[in-house]
Design a protein around this motif. Structure first.
Motif, PDB file in Angstrom:
ATOM      1  N   LYS A 671       2.313  -0.765   5.185  1.00 14.71           N
ATOM      2  CA  LYS A 671       1.861  -1.291   6.718  1.00 14.71           C
ATOM      3  C   LYS A 671       0.634  -0.587   7.111  1.00 14.71           C
ATOM      4  O   LYS A 671      -0.047  -1.300   7.825  1.00 14.71           O
ATOM      5  CB  LYS A 671       3.164  -0.912   7.393  1.00 14.71           C
ATOM      6  CG  LYS A 671       4.478  -1.848   7.236  1.00 14.71           C
ATOM      7  CD  LYS A 671       5.560  -1.250   8.146  1.00 14.71           C
ATOM      8  CE  LYS A 671       6.603  -1.972   7.606  1.00 14.71           C
ATOM      9  NZ  LYS A 671       7.795  -1.403   8.928  1.00 14.71           N
ATOM     10  N   ALA A 674      -2.442  -1.849   5.146  1.00 13.82           N
ATOM     11  CA  ALA A 674      -2.567  -3.239   5.836  1.00 13.82           C
ATOM     12  C   ALA A 674      -3.222  -3.132   7.236  1.00 13.82           C
ATOM     13  O   ALA A 674      -4.412  -3.964   7.560  1.00 13.82           O
ATOM     14  CB  ALA A 674      -1.451  -4.196   6.024  1.00 13.82           C
ATOM     15  N   GLY A 675      -2.895  -2.431   8.048  1.00 11.97           N
ATOM     16  CA  GLY A 675      -3.563  -2.010   9.293  1.00 11.97           C
ATOM     17  C   GLY A 675      -5.170  -1.844   9.319  1.00 11.97           C
ATOM     18  O   GLY A 675      -5.882  -2.026  10.070  1.00 11.97           O
ATOM     19  N   ALA A 677      -7.045  -2.220   6.583  1.00 10.98           N
ATOM     20  CA  ALA A 677      -7.628  -3.284   6.158  1.00 10.98           C
ATOM     21  C   ALA A 677      -8.098  -4.389   7.272  1.00 10.98           C
ATOM     22  O   ALA A 677      -9.147  -4.963   7.357  1.00 10.98           O
ATOM     23  CB  ALA A 677      -7.003  -4.149   4.888  1.00 10.98           C
ATOM     24  N   ASP A 678      -6.763  -4.444   8.162  1.00  8.48           N
ATOM     25  CA  ASP A 678      -7.252  -5.422   9.487  1.00  8.48           C
ATOM     26  C   ASP A 678      -8.361  -4.976  10.487  1.00  8.48           C
ATOM     27  O   ASP A 678      -8.861  -5.955  10.995  1.00  8.48           O
ATOM     28  CB  ASP A 678      -5.799  -5.648  10.076  1.00  8.48           C
ATOM     29  CG  ASP A 678      -4.932  -6.377   9.343  1.00  8.48           C
ATOM     30  OD1 ASP A 678      -5.202  -6.836   8.332  1.00  8.48           O
ATOM     31  OD2 ASP A 678      -3.515  -6.195   9.332  1.00  8.48           O
ATOM     32  N   ALA A 679      -8.249  -3.694  10.436  1.00 10.99           N
ATOM     33  CA  ALA A 679      -9.519  -3.069  11.265  1.00 10.99           C
ATOM     34  C   ALA A 679     -10.849  -3.188  10.735  1.00 10.99           C
ATOM     35  O   ALA A 679     -11.845  -2.767  11.264  1.00 10.99           O
ATOM     36  CB  ALA A 679      -9.203  -1.760  11.775  1.00 10.99           C
ATOM     37  N   GLY A 680     -11.096  -3.646   9.262  1.00 14.65           N
ATOM     38  CA  GLY A 680     -12.126  -3.636   8.768  1.00 14.65           C
ATOM     39  C   GLY A 680     -12.846  -2.560   8.363  1.00 14.65           C
ATOM     40  O   GLY A 680     -14.125  -2.432   8.005  1.00 14.65           O
ATOM     41  N   GLY A 717      -5.180   0.382  16.597  1.00 13.41           N
ATOM     42  CA  GLY A 717      -4.342  -0.593  16.056  1.00 13.41           C
ATOM     43  C   GLY A 717      -3.170   0.036  15.265  1.00 13.41           C
ATOM     44  O   GLY A 717      -2.212  -0.444  14.986  1.00 13.41           O
TER      45      GLY A 717
END
Length: 745
Positions: A671, A674-675, A677-680, A717
């Protein structure tokens, strides 16, 4: 079939050569050899060289007690066994006169011509030049000799013959000197002889080196071989008769001889495989010499019909020759009583090349295409030496790259066009890229091995099909130095990195110098070329960028250079008092200086952090955060630090550390990843504190962010993820965090 290679083998098998009569006497060793292939006028020219050398060395005695002239004559005899040409024999006779007497290279040129003078100069050591260390002197001698060899391979042939005779008479030296010379011979000269295909010279140099480096082991193995030769005499005789009979049945016209493995080769096999002597079965093998290439494969079939072959012990060096031109079929058979028997099968021409190697060009004067291929391969290797020389900044680098390039074991891989490329064992895709072309190596980004994508660090295996993928903006990665094995690849990578670092350091140095000049109220644009030329002469450098580079790397103080530049103007500069305050105080860090700017791993500064810069010798500009514990001791000494600030526009990513306390539940790591990666952001590394049965766990991440704003967004995030209890940015290396926390608990 010419007997020169056999003569050479007989000559070098002696531990010390027989006494030599004067070279121009009727029955002398050199005379006998020269009469086999020289015209009378050529022999007279060689004798003229002998008389010249004899006079130059008159009254000088070797440590063995013999007149010194016996040494160059012995060297000439070894080369005469190879049927070398007149200039090479003359160079052998004269190779020590420049080094040991008052005769100069110019004198030799006037007396015997330019070609002989260049050969002698290539062999001559650099004893008259002062070096900082013995290792540097040795390295520079090799560098000079090998560069001369790249122009004319006869230089190394003379040097190898010289070293061979010195090794044959080494007993006159002190024990420590014996070991030093033997080690040098084993590390450099024997591999070069092997690389050039001079098999007999190579084996003799290895055995002689072994004798002086490990005298007791040499003696023990020598006695064991003698005993084995007697014990196995009946088996060897029976196998020899069986092979000869089988070849006649198959109508193969061949010469069958016994072949004994040389002592150092036996020792190397015993140590490498941890095998006792009693289990080394291929000490004595057989060599089958046939008329032509088809006869090789016909003989192979006949022998496989006689004794069962061991499948893993067959090598076809005819279809894929070794890099030194060696061609032969190698097969191991299960002979009588289950004893393994190694057999080499080759044509007469292949046998000649196997013994004489690159010297076969002079030895046989053959127009056969195979010799042309051998010469081309030798030329390519010599060209690689030139490339390494061009990329190496000093002699020790060059010697290191040369040793790497002399690997005896090789793998053979295919290019996309189907060509075969020989590389050292353990070579990687990056080595392959640089072997194809330096531009391919510098721009490689990926590789396909056997049509499948693979990491660049992948070690290549025999038969691999290799295709390099390049990128127009790609450049060498310093990490490549951890796994490349060829001297060519290592030299090109180091050269690129040094050039890049020097260029970046010069840019930093220029900004530091401009800051110091403005602090003196001097506009940098007012420093003329004449001022710079005078300073360059004072410093003994060739270019302005060298001075700027040294400032950027901390080897020179910017304030000192600024004062000296201003002093050279003799008061002709106008002083400026209205300069921007920023120019006096700060250096702007763009974040793209890579090799010249180092971001301290103790605090991992990112854009937005208040920062300080320290000029560290050899590391360049090191950037720390203002609150980094490492800078506290320097803050009291303002001469050791300077104020720096971030460039407003930054495109690269910077590393920083995060510590998360999370509920110890399955799937939490996924999790959080993934967080991120989502933040770039990218994850550079991660570690988890060892579970102790607690309901919570500590995770340590090194992530890559653009700046503090990006980091803040990332942390916000991650806080939204259920079961993330706490998150904070940390300083230092995360690899030690878990250990430290566990110890403190």
């Amino acid at each position: 079939m010419p007997k020169a290679a056999q003569n050479l083998k007989a000559e070098i098998s002696k531990s010390s050569p027989a006494p030599l009569l004067p070279a121009d006497s009727e029955g002398s060793a050199l005379s006998i050899r020269l009469k086999q292939y020289f015209k009378p006028q050529d022999i007279e020219l060689v004798f003229e060289g002998y008389r010249y050398a004899d006079k130059a060395h008159e009254g000088v005695v070797r440590k063995t007690g013999e007149p010194y002239i016996t040494h160059p004559v012995s060297v000439a005899c070894i080369l005469a066994d190879l049927h070398m040409d007149v200039p090479t024999i003359l160079a052998a006779l004269l190779h020590d006169v420049v080094e040991d007497t008052s005769i100069t290279t110019l004198d030799i040129k006037e007396k015997f011509g330019l070609q002989v003078a260049e050969l002698v100069d290539g062999v001559t050591k650099l004893d008259k030049i002062e070096f900082q260390s013995a290792s540097e002197a040795q390295a520079e001698n090799f560098r000079k000799m090998l560069l001369a060899m790249s122009q004319d391979v006869r230089v190394i042939l003379v040097k190898l013959a010289d070293r061979l005779h010195n090794m044959q008479t080494l007993e006159a030296m002190r024990p420590e000197k014996q070991r030093l010379i033997a080690k040098e011979t084993l590390d450099i000269y024997a591999p070069i002889a092997n690389r050039l295909g001079l098999n007999s010279v190579y084996q003799a140099l290895e055995d002689l080196s072994f004798q002086y480096l490990h005298p007791m082991r040499y003696s023990a193995i020598s006695k064991a071989v003698m005993a084995a030769r007697g014990n196995r005499k009946e088996v060897i005789s029976k196998v020899l008769e069986s092979i000869q009979h089988q070849l006649k049945v198959f109508h193969v016209d061949a010469e069958v001889t016994g072949r004994e493995k040389h002592l150092y080769s036996i020792y190397r096999k015993m140590t490498r495989q941890a095998t006792p002597f009693s289990q080394v079965y291929d000490i004595y093998g057989f060599r089958v010499i046939v008329k032509d290439l088809p006869g090789c494969y016909l003989a192979l079939g006949a022998l496989h019909a006689l004794y069962k072959p061991i499948p893993s012990k067959f090598k076809d060096y005819i279809a894929i020759p070794k890099a030194n031109g060696y061609q032969s079929l190698h097969t191991t058979l299960l002979g009588p009583f289950g004893t393994p028997i190694e057999v080499q099968i080759r044509s007469a021409e292949m046998h000649n090349i196997a013994d004489a190697g690159v010297a076969a060009h002079w030895l046989y004067k053959s127009s056969d295409a195979q010799l042309t291929v051998l010469q081309q391969q030798t030329h390519q290797w010599l060209q690689r030496l030139l490339d390494i020389q061009n990329e190496s900044s000093d002699s020790l680098d060059f010697l290191e790259h040369l040793k790497i390039d002399l690997f005896p074991d090789e793998v053979y891989v295919f290019t996309p066009k189907g060509s075969i490329l020989a590389l050292p064992k353990r070579a990687t895709a990056v080595d392959f890229a640089y072997a194809v072309h330096s531009d391919i190596g510098n721009s490689c980004v990926a590789v396909r091995i056997n049509h499948e994508l693979a990491p660049l660090r992948t070690e290549l295996k025999n038969g691999d099909h290799v295709e390099i993928i390049t990128g127009s903006l790609a450049k060498p990665n310093p990490a490549w130095l951890n796994y490349v094995v060829t001297g060519r690849a290592r030299a090109h990578i180091r050269h690129f990195l040094k050039s890049q670092r020097s260029s970046e350091a010069a840019q930093i140095g220029e900004r530091l110098l401009n800051q110091a000049l403005r602090a003196l109220h001097v506009d940098p644009k007012q420093i003329s070329d004449e001022n710079w030329l005078k300073l360059m002469r004072d410093y003994g450098v060739i270019t302005k960028s060298e001075i700027l580079s040294e400032i950027g790397l901390g080897k020179r103080q910017n304030v000192m250079v600024a004062h000296q530049l201003v002093a050279t103007t003799d008061g002709h500069l106008e002083k400026h008092t209205k300069l921007p305050a920023k120019a006096l105080d700060t250096i702007t860090v763009r974040g793209t200086e890579g090799m010249a700017v180092m971001f301290a791993p103790c605090c991992h500064p990112i854009p937005g952090d208040p920062i300080l810069g320290f000029i560290n010798k050899d590391k360049g500009l090191v950037i720390h955060t203002h609150d980094c514990p490492s800078v506290r001791k320097f803050k009291l000494d303002p001469d050791k630090w300077l104020d720096v600030e971030w460039e407003p526009e930054n495109t690269r990513l910077f590393k920083t550390n995060l510590n998360l306390t999370v509920a110890n539940q399955p799937g939490m790591l996924a999790k959080i990843a993934a967080g991120i990666a989502d933040a770039g952001s990218n994850i550079d590394s991660v570690s988890v504190e060892e579970a102790d049965g607690s309901a919570y766990a500590n995770l340590y991440f090194t992530v890559q962010v653009k700046n503090r704003v990006h980091l803040a967004d990332l942390m916000r995030g991650l806080r939204k993820i259920p079961d993330v209890v706490r998150i904070n940015r940390t300083k230092g290396n995360i690899s030690t965090k878990a250990t430290a926390n566990k110890a403190s608990a």
